[in-house]
Design an enzyme around this catalytic site. Sequence first.
Site, PDB file in Angstrom:
ATOM      1  N   THR A  74       1.435  -0.919  -0.132  1.00  0.00           N
ATOM      2  CA  THR A  74       0.040   0.232  -0.045  1.00  0.00           C
ATOM      3  C   THR A  74       0.792   1.837  -0.308  1.00  0.00           C
ATOM      4  OG1 THR A  74      -1.719  -1.020   1.439  1.00  0.00           O
ATOM      5  CG2 THR A  74      -2.110   1.136   1.190  1.00  0.00           C
TER       6      THR A  74
HETATM    7 ZN   LIG Z   1      -3.217  -1.630  -0.456  1.00  0.00          ZN
END
Ligand SMILES: [Zn+2]
Length: 404
Positions: A74
């Site tokens: 992320t």
């Molecule tokens: Zn992510």
Amino acid sequence: MKNIIIFVCLAFCAIFHFSCANSPKNAKADRYVVVLSLDGFRSDYPEMAHTPTLDSLARVGVRADFRPCFPSVTFSNHYAMATGLHPDHHGLINNYFYAEDLDKIYTIGNREAVSNPDFYGGEPIWNTAERQGVKAANFYWVGSETPVNGRQPSIWKPFASSVSFRNRADSVLAWLRLPLEERPRLLMWYIEEPDAIGHSATPDSSATIRMVEELDQLLNYFFTEARQLDIFDRIDFMVLSDHGMGTYYPENYVNLNDYLPRDSFDYVFDGVPTLLYTKESYRETAYEILQHVPNIEVYKKEEIPAKYHYGTHPRISNLVVIPKIGTYVQFRANSSPRLGGAHGYDNYVPTMQAIFYAAGPSFKSGERLPAIANVNLYLLICKLLDLQPAPNDGTEEEVAGLLK
Ligand SMILES: [Zn+2]
């Protein structure tokens, strides 16, 4: 529901067509860009679920698979999209790592690290915009909570998962309704699903599909409200994600503790990928042992395949373990193999691919395009807002392929 689909589609088609025929010469000076990232939204979820709003976006705009950078995690990817740089170039080389240059550890749960600008290289797009007189607003994009090179977006928020997704949508809409002199022209927002449910319930579960459908309903609300704006036909919208999600199985599980002595490492960050900072004298031995461990690939930092664009940054560990898809890796005294969802793997495998949908006056219409690398987002936004880009890893051809 069918009526809503037709309504949304007609609204986009009609308004965008009108805008096309009437674009002023200096169109880009009053152009807006709105980017939403749905964390962990895998590229094939729309085929597995009922997603009429995304389907409408694809019909009136463009759709492509969005290829994450390695590692497909992320923070590395949101910041890669923001700066147009591979993690090897922007310095956020994983969600968890040791920074030799700062003698500090970065973990995404550590407020002090996340808000320390020294970790963040390159120039995020909101700074490029603000520096050139374009106001930016940001709801939770990685990097927006810290003054990179002393700058931040005009509007930003400290992350709090308690703020509802609907509330975030309403804030973005409210920013678009601000008086002209206060109104941002680059708006970026973030939602931490369907990543969380994909991890806990696996991407194949009905719970994940339900979440995907709820998010599509939120998008329907957002676009229905947005089209009431008198500037609607001047907004280029993007809905994208940072990476996909793969199921891992207990029978493939690897605990490196079964093979290696923990005290031969200065730092260990396990998971997908696993970064091993060995004591220099132990590196060759560890490398030999790891080559015989099933379900993983191990690389010396300087021998990581070129396709990953990974291995030159001083923060990258001297050994990098990339689990094969379907495998979870830990380095723990006690651990329990289980079923779950994960990402961070080889960024070219199908289950790691993310979504990219874009619709608005600048984008082609009704085209499903070949996969594009997510480092192109920075350059793309520069084109849309007529900004002079900082050095980046995007390619003009890939960006041009999306535009009219
Ligand atoms: Zn992510």
